[in-house]
Design a protein around this motif. Structure first.
Motif, short mmCIF file in Angstrom:
data_model
loop_
_atom_site.label_atom_id
_atom_site.label_comp_id
_atom_site.label_asym_id
_atom_site.label_seq_id
_atom_site.Cartn_x
_atom_site.Cartn_y
_atom_site.Cartn_z
N ILE A 139 25.23 7.05 19.84
CA ILE A 139 24.21 6.22 19.19
C ILE A 139 22.86 6.93 19.13
CG2 ILE A 139 22.88 4.09 19.43
CD1 ILE A 139 25.42 2.79 20.45
N MET A 140 22.45 7.59 20.18
CA MET A 140 21.09 8.14 20.24
C MET A 140 20.96 9.56 19.68
SD MET A 140 19.38 5.66 21.24
CE MET A 140 17.78 6.32 21.62
N GLU A 141 22.02 10.32 19.65
CA GLU A 141 21.91 11.71 19.21
C GLU A 141 21.66 11.81 17.72
OE1 GLU A 141 24.44 15.81 19.18
OE2 GLU A 141 24.82 14.36 20.76
N GLY A 142 20.68 12.60 17.35
CA GLY A 142 20.38 12.85 15.95
C GLY A 142 19.55 11.77 15.28
N LEU A 143 18.95 10.86 16.06
CA LEU A 143 18.13 9.81 15.46
C LEU A 143 16.71 10.29 15.24
CD1 LEU A 143 19.12 6.50 17.29
CD2 LEU A 143 19.75 7.25 15.00
N GLU A 144 16.17 9.99 14.09
CA GLU A 144 14.77 10.22 13.79
C GLU A 144 14.22 8.92 13.24
OE1 GLU A 144 14.49 13.33 10.90
OE2 GLU A 144 15.16 14.87 12.29
N GLY A 145 13.00 8.61 13.61
CA GLY A 145 12.44 7.38 13.07
C GLY A 145 10.99 7.21 13.43
N GLU A 146 10.31 6.41 12.64
CA GLU A 146 8.92 6.09 12.90
C GLU A 146 8.50 4.92 12.03
OE1 GLU A 146 5.98 8.90 10.79
OE2 GLU A 146 7.72 10.16 11.31
N LYS A 147 7.40 4.31 12.44
CA LYS A 147 6.84 3.23 11.66
C LYS A 147 5.92 3.85 10.62
CE LYS A 147 5.56 -0.66 13.60
NZ LYS A 147 4.79 -1.70 14.29
N ASP A 148 6.14 3.50 9.37
CA ASP A 148 5.38 4.09 8.27
C ASP A 148 4.63 3.00 7.52
OD1 ASP A 148 6.54 6.60 8.84
OD2 ASP A 148 8.31 6.06 7.66
N LYS A 149 3.55 3.42 6.91
CA LYS A 149 2.74 2.51 6.09
C LYS A 149 2.52 3.21 4.75
CE LYS A 149 -1.01 -0.61 6.98
NZ LYS A 149 -2.14 -0.92 7.82
N PHE A 150 2.87 2.50 3.68
CA PHE A 150 2.69 3.10 2.36
C PHE A 150 2.30 2.03 1.35
CE2 PHE A 150 7.12 2.32 3.25
CZ PHE A 150 7.59 1.64 2.14
N ARG A 151 1.78 2.49 0.23
CA ARG A 151 1.34 1.60 -0.85
C ARG A 151 2.20 1.85 -2.07
NH1 ARG A 151 -4.00 2.77 -1.18
NH2 ARG A 151 -4.44 1.11 0.29
N LEU A 152 2.68 0.77 -2.63
CA LEU A 152 3.44 0.83 -3.88
C LEU A 152 2.60 0.23 -4.99
CD1 LEU A 152 6.86 -0.62 -2.69
CD2 LEU A 152 6.34 1.77 -3.09
N LYS A 153 2.54 0.91 -6.11
CA LYS A 153 1.93 0.33 -7.30
C LYS A 153 3.07 0.05 -8.27
CE LYS A 153 -2.54 2.41 -6.67
NZ LYS A 153 -3.58 3.31 -7.16
N LEU A 154 3.11 -1.20 -8.74
CA LEU A 154 4.20 -1.62 -9.62
C LEU A 154 3.65 -2.20 -10.91
CD1 LEU A 154 4.95 -2.84 -6.45
CD2 LEU A 154 7.13 -2.75 -7.58
N ARG A 155 4.48 -2.14 -11.94
CA ARG A 155 4.11 -2.71 -13.24
C ARG A 155 5.30 -3.51 -13.77
NH1 ARG A 155 2.74 1.53 -17.64
NH2 ARG A 155 4.97 1.87 -17.48
N LYS A 156 4.96 -4.64 -14.37
CA LYS A 156 6.00 -5.47 -14.97
C LYS A 156 6.33 -4.89 -16.34
CE LYS A 156 7.14 -10.26 -15.88
NZ LYS A 156 6.65 -11.63 -15.86
N GLU A 157 7.58 -4.50 -16.51
CA GLU A 157 8.04 -3.93 -17.77
C GLU A 157 9.06 -4.87 -18.40
OE1 GLU A 157 9.31 0.09 -16.97
OE2 GLU A 157 7.29 0.71 -16.41
N GLU A 158 9.59 -4.49 -19.54
CA GLU A 158 10.53 -5.35 -20.26
C GLU A 158 11.71 -5.79 -19.40
OE1 GLU A 158 11.84 -3.44 -23.81
OE2 GLU A 158 9.82 -3.30 -24.64
N ASN A 159 12.23 -4.90 -18.59
CA ASN A 159 13.40 -5.22 -17.79
C ASN A 159 13.07 -5.39 -16.30
OD1 ASN A 159 12.82 -2.53 -17.58
ND2 ASN A 159 14.91 -1.81 -17.79
#
Length: 180
Positions: A139-159
């Motif tokens: 379970i523990m071998e090879g695990l990588e992880g962290e808490k991340d914070k990011f911003r998404l900009k989105l636009r409403k399109e036809e679909n």
């Protein structure tokens, strides 16, 4: 005779409690699904943006690169110089590096513009990946992880809502390299 009557009565009581419990479970389930359906239908554009974020999480965990590429706008451009093609290639490389991925979205603050056709979402997520080069399946071998914070900009399109830009709000390690 008295013992038979008691055991019959006890069985009937037990059955009535079972019926009450079953009805409570059915009513609770219907209320839960009804609430979620109403929130999706009547929740407005903010609910739709939140749904897009959760779909992205699900598609990353399922390793669905085609589904992820459908979420990115043809006009994608970010401050790191990526366009739609390079961000999809980056997602493909990310999925190739990790054997398993788990994402827990802890927070998603969504702000819509006045026309409700563009949105900004600040997302905090815990991302854990198990690298493919791990020698064992412990379970523990090879695990990588962290808490991340990011911003998404989105636009409403036809679909539907599409991602226009991703910005990392803090430096993070992705596939052993610093980004952001």
């Amino acid at each position: 005779m008295n013992c038979r009557t008691r055991s019959s009565t006890d069985r009937l009581r037990g059955r009535s409690w079972l019926k009450i419990y079953a009805w409570a479970v059915v009513i609770s389930s219907v209320a839960y699904f009804g609430f979620n359906l109403a929130r999706d239908i009547f929740g407005g554009e903010e609910a739709k943006v939140r749904k897009v974020i959760m779909q992205g999480k699900s598609r990353f965990e399922r390793r669905d690169i085609i589904g992820l590429s459908d979420m990115v706008s043809a006009d994608y451009k970010d401050k790191y110089g990526n366009d739609r093609m390079t961000v999809v290639y980056g997602a493909k490389s990310f999925l190739a590096y990790y054997k398993d991925i788990f994402i827990n979205i802890e927070r998603a603050d969504i702000i819509l513009n006045e026309g409700k056709d563009a949105a900004e979402a600040e997302v905090t997520a815990l991302i854990i990946g198990k690298t493919k080069d791990g020698k064992s399946d412990s379970i523990m071998e090879g695990l990588e992880g962290e808490k991340d914070k990011f911003r998404l900009k989105l636009r409403k399109e036809e679909n539907g809502w599409k991602i226009l830009e991703i910005e990392f709000l803090q430096p993070l390690n992705i596939m052993g390299e610093k980004v952001g």
